[in-house]
Design a protein around this motif. Structure first.
Motif, PDB file in Angstrom:
ATOM      1  N   GLN A 283       0.825  -1.208   0.000  1.00  0.00           N
ATOM      2  CA  GLN A 283       0.000   0.000   0.000  1.00  0.00           C
ATOM      3  C   GLN A 283       0.858   1.257   0.000  1.00  0.00           C
ATOM      4  N   GLN A 284       1.993   1.197   0.664  1.00  0.00           N
ATOM      5  CA  GLN A 284       2.883   2.354   0.665  1.00  0.00           C
ATOM      6  C   GLN A 284       3.445   2.614  -0.721  1.00  0.00           C
ATOM      7  N   SER A 285       3.779   1.523  -1.428  1.00  0.00           N
ATOM      8  CA  SER A 285       4.357   1.654  -2.775  1.00  0.00           C
ATOM      9  C   SER A 285       3.302   2.055  -3.793  1.00  0.00           C
ATOM     10  N   ALA A 286       2.107   1.516  -3.657  1.00  0.00           N
ATOM     11  CA  ALA A 286       1.041   1.805  -4.617  1.00  0.00           C
ATOM     12  C   ALA A 286      -0.302   1.692  -3.902  1.00  0.00           C
ATOM     13  N   PRO A 287      -0.819   2.801  -3.370  1.00  0.00           N
ATOM     14  CA  PRO A 287      -2.106   2.763  -2.659  1.00  0.00           C
ATOM     15  C   PRO A 287      -3.233   2.283  -3.574  1.00  0.00           C
ATOM     16  N   ALA A 288      -4.227   1.657  -2.970  1.00  0.00           N
ATOM     17  CA  ALA A 288      -5.388   1.200  -3.747  1.00  0.00           C
ATOM     18  C   ALA A 288      -6.115   2.394  -4.341  1.00  0.00           C
ATOM     19  N   PRO A 289      -6.659   2.263  -5.571  1.00  0.00           N
ATOM     20  CA  PRO A 289      -7.386   3.365  -6.203  1.00  0.00           C
ATOM     21  C   PRO A 289      -8.614   3.776  -5.393  1.00  0.00           C
ATOM     22  N   ARG A 290      -8.982   5.048  -5.476  1.00  0.00           N
ATOM     23  CA  ARG A 290     -10.178   5.553  -4.806  1.00  0.00           C
ATOM     24  C   ARG A 290     -11.428   4.939  -5.438  1.00  0.00           C
ATOM     25  N   THR A 291     -12.401   4.634  -4.635  1.00  0.00           N
ATOM     26  CA  THR A 291     -13.693   4.163  -5.142  1.00  0.00           C
ATOM     27  C   THR A 291     -14.796   4.941  -4.430  1.00  0.00           C
ATOM     28  N   ASP A 292     -15.874   5.188  -5.156  1.00  0.00           N
ATOM     29  CA  ASP A 292     -17.004   5.962  -4.619  1.00  0.00           C
ATOM     30  C   ASP A 292     -16.535   7.299  -4.042  1.00  0.00           C
ATOM     31  N   ASN A 293     -15.515   7.872  -4.734  1.00  0.00           N
ATOM     32  CA  ASN A 293     -15.005   9.202  -4.402  1.00  0.00           C
ATOM     33  C   ASN A 293     -14.374   9.276  -3.007  1.00  0.00           C
ATOM     34  N   ARG A 294     -13.806   8.145  -2.553  1.00  0.00           N
ATOM     35  CA  ARG A 294     -13.100   8.167  -1.262  1.00  0.00           C
ATOM     36  C   ARG A 294     -11.917   7.212  -1.298  1.00  0.00           C
ATOM     37  N   ASN A 295     -10.967   7.476  -0.416  1.00  0.00           N
ATOM     38  CA  ASN A 295      -9.789   6.626  -0.339  1.00  0.00           C
ATOM     39  C   ASN A 295     -10.154   5.239   0.196  1.00  0.00           C
ATOM     40  N   VAL A 296      -9.407   4.244  -0.277  1.00  0.00           N
ATOM     41  CA  VAL A 296      -9.638   2.872   0.178  1.00  0.00           C
ATOM     42  C   VAL A 296      -8.341   2.331   0.749  1.00  0.00           C
ATOM     43  N   LYS A 297      -8.453   1.713   1.907  1.00  0.00           N
ATOM     44  CA  LYS A 297      -7.278   1.157   2.571  1.00  0.00           C
ATOM     45  C   LYS A 297      -7.592  -0.242   3.076  1.00  0.00           C
ATOM     46  N   VAL A 298      -6.600  -1.140   2.958  1.00  0.00           N
ATOM     47  CA  VAL A 298      -6.736  -2.479   3.548  1.00  0.00           C
ATOM     48  C   VAL A 298      -6.304  -2.379   5.005  1.00  0.00           C
ATOM     49  N   LEU A 299      -7.217  -2.705   5.916  1.00  0.00           N
ATOM     50  CA  LEU A 299      -6.925  -2.631   7.344  1.00  0.00           C
ATOM     51  C   LEU A 299      -6.057  -3.809   7.783  1.00  0.00           C
ATOM     52  N   TYR A 300      -6.433  -5.000   7.335  1.00  0.00           N
ATOM     53  CA  TYR A 300      -5.614  -6.188   7.591  1.00  0.00           C
ATOM     54  C   TYR A 300      -6.119  -7.329   6.709  1.00  0.00           C
ATOM     55  N   GLY A 301      -5.300  -8.364   6.618  1.00  0.00           N
ATOM     56  CA  GLY A 301      -5.673  -9.522   5.819  1.00  0.00           C
ATOM     57  C   GLY A 301      -5.276 -10.805   6.521  1.00  0.00           C
ATOM     58  N   THR A 302      -5.869 -11.898   6.095  1.00  0.00           N
ATOM     59  CA  THR A 302      -5.546 -13.196   6.675  1.00  0.00           C
ATOM     60  C   THR A 302      -5.733 -14.290   5.631  1.00  0.00           C
ATOM     61  N   GLN A 303      -4.941 -15.344   5.743  1.00  0.00           N
ATOM     62  CA  GLN A 303      -5.121 -16.494   4.867  1.00  0.00           C
ATOM     63  C   GLN A 303      -6.147 -17.424   5.509  1.00  0.00           C
ATOM     64  N   VAL A 304      -7.205 -17.717   4.773  1.00  0.00           N
ATOM     65  CA  VAL A 304      -8.310 -18.482   5.355  1.00  0.00           C
ATOM     66  C   VAL A 304      -8.306 -19.944   4.920  1.00  0.00           C
ATOM     67  N   ASP A 305      -7.531 -20.281   3.898  1.00  0.00           N
ATOM     68  CA  ASP A 305      -7.574 -21.668   3.430  1.00  0.00           C
ATOM     69  C   ASP A 305      -6.344 -21.987   2.578  1.00  0.00           C
ATOM     70  N   VAL A 306      -6.163 -23.273   2.313  1.00  0.00           N
ATOM     71  CA  VAL A 306      -5.132 -23.761   1.395  1.00  0.00           C
ATOM     72  C   VAL A 306      -5.819 -24.634   0.338  1.00  0.00           C
ATOM     73  N   ALA A 307      -5.059 -24.990  -0.684  1.00  0.00           N
ATOM     74  CA  ALA A 307      -5.513 -25.903  -1.744  1.00  0.00           C
ATOM     75  C   ALA A 307      -6.872 -25.528  -2.339  1.00  0.00           C
ATOM     76  N   PRO A 308      -7.031 -24.387  -2.987  1.00  0.00           N
ATOM     77  CA  PRO A 308      -5.996 -23.408  -3.294  1.00  0.00           C
ATOM     78  C   PRO A 308      -5.814 -22.388  -2.163  1.00  0.00           C
ATOM     79  N   PRO A 309      -4.644 -21.729  -2.118  1.00  0.00           N
ATOM     80  CA  PRO A 309      -4.415 -20.694  -1.105  1.00  0.00           C
ATOM     81  C   PRO A 309      -5.428 -19.557  -1.263  1.00  0.00           C
ATOM     82  N   SER A 310      -6.115 -19.242  -0.175  1.00  0.00           N
ATOM     83  CA  SER A 310      -7.195 -18.246  -0.230  1.00  0.00           C
ATOM     84  C   SER A 310      -7.007 -17.205   0.869  1.00  0.00           C
TER      85      SER A 310
END
Length: 441
Positions: free
Chosen positions: A373-400
């Motif tokens: 996000q620091q290198s390339a912030p997510a594009p604005r949508t609905d006329n506002r900034n968008v940020k990923v607060l956090y993420g998690t891997q929920v599964d494998v086979a396939p990795p999700s």
């Protein structure tokens, strides 16, 4: 290596063409596993189907028909079909010799009986197409074969199938389901006549699939478990998928089986004709592989026909461009004819299988997300900034993965994040599923 687990017992179903072997396999398995139809000789290869009864499980080998004199005609399709049937019988724990009660004893039955008597394993004589009690008198004729009492069944209607299964499991070696370790499944897919069966035979080290110049020789999906360097793999050789407009008759079943094989595989090896290049049909199959979520490897077969580095580079660029659905797949140059690339093809299988079950620690994943996000912030949508607060891997086979964000994440940015994940972690040959959930206010 840990102590080796047991294999499933094997039961071979043999007999002359059109006695109902495939229908019987489907009845015993309680599902439509083998192709059946009005055309004599639909089953050409040896087909493996898992059957469970009374808490016991075994593999049923459905074989092609043994016609009169076919074993002496080794260069023909019929001869190769017959050889596979005999081979299956010799390696089984129990053999079901299927005859047609409605036609009586034939010369083919007599010839095959001689071979059955040479076997040192139990052989059960199964008189099929006994639809009612009146037909049992016709089945009595098969006593003359000298293989004991004919077990009367109607594979089509299910009559006698339970009694037959009782006899089978009583003869099988003792092994329970929890003792069985299922090997990873590797499907070999592609359009007709690109060399899938030849490649398959080179991998498993025997003429397991019937190879013939006629396009579309393989009609069903054929499972074979083989051991390579101390590890077991279940390879699935599939019938080719043609364009929809050219799919008719029995090929409708074949295309359906190919899709089913992809869905039940852990890894799909897409075989492409390197000289002809990736076609629109190859693209459709690649898309099916990507949508299924299985691992992927691309085998550029017939590479022995590629001359010079310029031609080679052009061929590979074309493949990467046209097969962009699976651009994460390793691309291996192979030749089933000269055996080129066989060892190179086997190496990435383990790599792709390992990557399917790779898990990223949540802390490492979120550090990667913040850096991205620091290198390339997510594009604005609905006329506002968008940020990923956090993420998690929920599964494998396939990795999700699931990303929790302050708004809708653009598809282009998700592709960018996927590239970043792949740069840092080895998910070779596997699709990554990235989904986002918007924070509710």
């Amino acid at each position: 290596m840990s102590e080796r687990k047991a294999r499933l017992p094997k039961v071979a179903i043999v007999g002359r063409p059109n006695v109902g072997k495939s229908t019987l396999v489907n009845r015993l398995a309680a599902k439509r596993s083998s192709i059946v139809g009005e055309i004599s000789g639909l089953t050409r290869d040896r087909l493996d189907t898992k059957v469970s009864w009374r808490g016991r499980t075994f593999i049923a080998h459905d074989t092609g028909g043994l016609a009169d004199g076919a074993l002496r005609e080794t260069s023909t399709i019929g001869g190769k079909v017959a050889a596979k049937a005999v081979d299956a019988a010799s390696k089984a724990d129990v053999v079901l010799f299927v005859v047609d009660a409605s036609t009586g004893v034939t010369s083919d039955d007599l010839e095959l009986t001689k071979r059955m008597k040479r076997l040192t394993i139990p052989v059960l004589l199964v008189a099929n197409k006994v639809d009612d009690a009146a037909d049992e008198l016709e089945a009595a004729e098969f006593w003359s074969l000298g293989l004991g009492e004919p077990l009367v069944v109607s594979a089509l209607h299910g009559r006698g199938s339970g009694d037959l299964l009782d006899r089978v499991v009583d003869l099988l070696p003792e092994v329970t389901e929890d003792e069985i370790e299922e090997p990873p499944a590797i499907a070999i897919v592609g359009r007709p006549n690109v060399g899938k069966s030849s490649l398959f035979n080179q991998i498993v080290g025997e003429d397991r699939s019937i190879v013939h110049h006629e396009a579309g020789t393989t009609r069903d999906s054929i499972d074979t478990t083989v051991e390579i360097q101390g590890k077991e793999y279940r390879f699935i050789d599939t019938a080719g998928m043609r364009r929809r407009a050219k799919t008719q008759g029995v090929e409708i079943y074949s295309a359906s089986r190919t899709r089913s094989a992809i869905e039940r595989a852990d890894v799909a090896i897409l075989v492409v004709d390197a000289l002809e290049g990736a076609t629109s049909q190859d693209q459709r199959i690649a898309e099916a592989v990507a949508e299924s979520g299985v691992g992927a490897i691309v085998a550029l077969n017939k590479w022995d026909l590629i001359e010079g580095e310029e031609m080679a580079d052009r061929a590979e660029r074309s493949m990467k461009d046209r097969l962009h659905f699976i651009d994460y797949a390793p691309m291996i140059r192979t030749s089933a004819l000269t055996k080129r690339g066989m060892s190179k093809l086997l190496r990435p299988i383990d790599q792709v299988l390992k990557a399917r079950n790779l898990r990223i620690a949540t802390a490492k994943l979120n550090q990667l997300i913040q850096d991205a996000q620091q290198s390339a912030p997510a594009p604005r949508t609905d006329n506002r900034n968008v940020k990923v607060l956090y993420g998690t891997q929920v599964d494998v086979a396939p990795p999700s993965f699931v990303l929790f964000s302050t708004g809708r994440l653009a598809t282009s940015w998700l592709r960018y994040l996927e590239r970043k994940i792949r740069e840092q972690f080895d998910f070779t040959g596997n699709p990554l599923q990235l989904k986002f959930k918007e924070r509710t206010r």
